[in-house]
Design an enzyme around this catalytic site. Sequence first.
Site, PDB file in Angstrom:
ATOM      1  CB  CYS A   1      -0.974   0.127   1.018  1.00  0.00           C
ATOM      2  SG  CYS A   1      -1.735   1.350   1.291  1.00  0.00           S
TER       3      CYS A   1
ATOM      4  CG  HIS B   1      -0.182  -4.585  -7.627  1.00  0.00           C
ATOM      5  ND1 HIS B   1      -1.124  -3.491  -6.857  1.00  0.00           N
ATOM      6  CD2 HIS B   1      -0.461  -4.280  -8.593  1.00  0.00           C
ATOM      7  CE1 HIS B   1      -1.509  -2.827  -7.799  1.00  0.00           C
ATOM      8  NE2 HIS B   1      -1.169  -3.085  -9.020  1.00  0.00           N
TER       9      HIS B   1
END
Length: 346
Positions: free
Chosen positions: A96, A167
């Site tokens: 994040c 990711h």
Amino acid sequence: MLTHQHIRFSVAPMMDWTDRHCRYFHRLLSRRARLYTEMLTTGAVIHGDRARLMAFDPFEQPVAMQLGGAEPAALATSAVLVEKFGYAEVNLNVGCPSDRVQNGAFGACLMREPDRVGDCIKAMKDAVAIPVTVKCRIGVDDQDPEKALFALAEACVKSGADALFVHARKAWLKGLSPKENRDVPPLDYALVHRLKQAMPDVPIAINGGLTRIAQMQEQLQFVDGVMIGRAAYHDPALLLEVDPQLFGQPAPVANLFVALDAFLPYVERELANGERLSAMTRHLLGLFAGMPGARSFRRRLALEAVKPGAGVETLLGAVNEVRTAIARFAEAEAGKPANAEPAEIA
């Protein structure tokens, strides 16, 4: 033990989105999807209202808790609490890029500190019996993605991480917003494929840019699992394809209308416990995307579900907008000449 099949398909942890209501509805659409909570910081888990923050319905299982933090001792303590609550897995957020995590020096910031991440994983592994996993990026800012990803992965695996969710984009901590970080940095699926080739025994799933089942099936030729985020949220109907297409098993419900019927007892129960209807229906706004009546469905829920005292009848009324529109569309199509163009769906 976490196997490759366990991570074959999962719905990513998403702040403000994958709360318990969202996860319950997603479970109605897929029995095999692995579901993830929103990220909770170690401070919230240790000092916050755990009954409110961490509660989930057993129907959601398998469901994993994602933690945000950078201190091994705090993460170990939090992992113990996660395990006691009955979660199937604890996942460490190393991806994040928000200002909040940057201020706390965790999340994607940890891509720069693979040894610290390894210490965090080891502390959690020593504290709990449930799987401990990591969700990361391929690097941050000016890092060389090849070096950054492999260094982090090696540190995690050495410390006992049970799986990696990657990711396949860099995160830019300065200059891009969290929203832009989901789209602007280019995807590098091939790098994640190379990581899997280098670590054949480690369960590795790929995340980023996957919106169609065909794309997921293609990725599963190279990695063990796929994780999707916004696609599952904005078009939940996609989840109805997961069990048949990715696991060779029947979908748990025949269609979206049956899924909503199955959701109603949950909605009624939560309303009786004092929950607002809009807290649940906000996760349904994308449900009938591309179908007749979808716009009326969204508009009705957006305007009426927020009203004090709104109940199940509001949801049923919105669903009826779609049923009525589909019936009208079918009638219009049936009355056309055989060679006519199909009517445009509003």
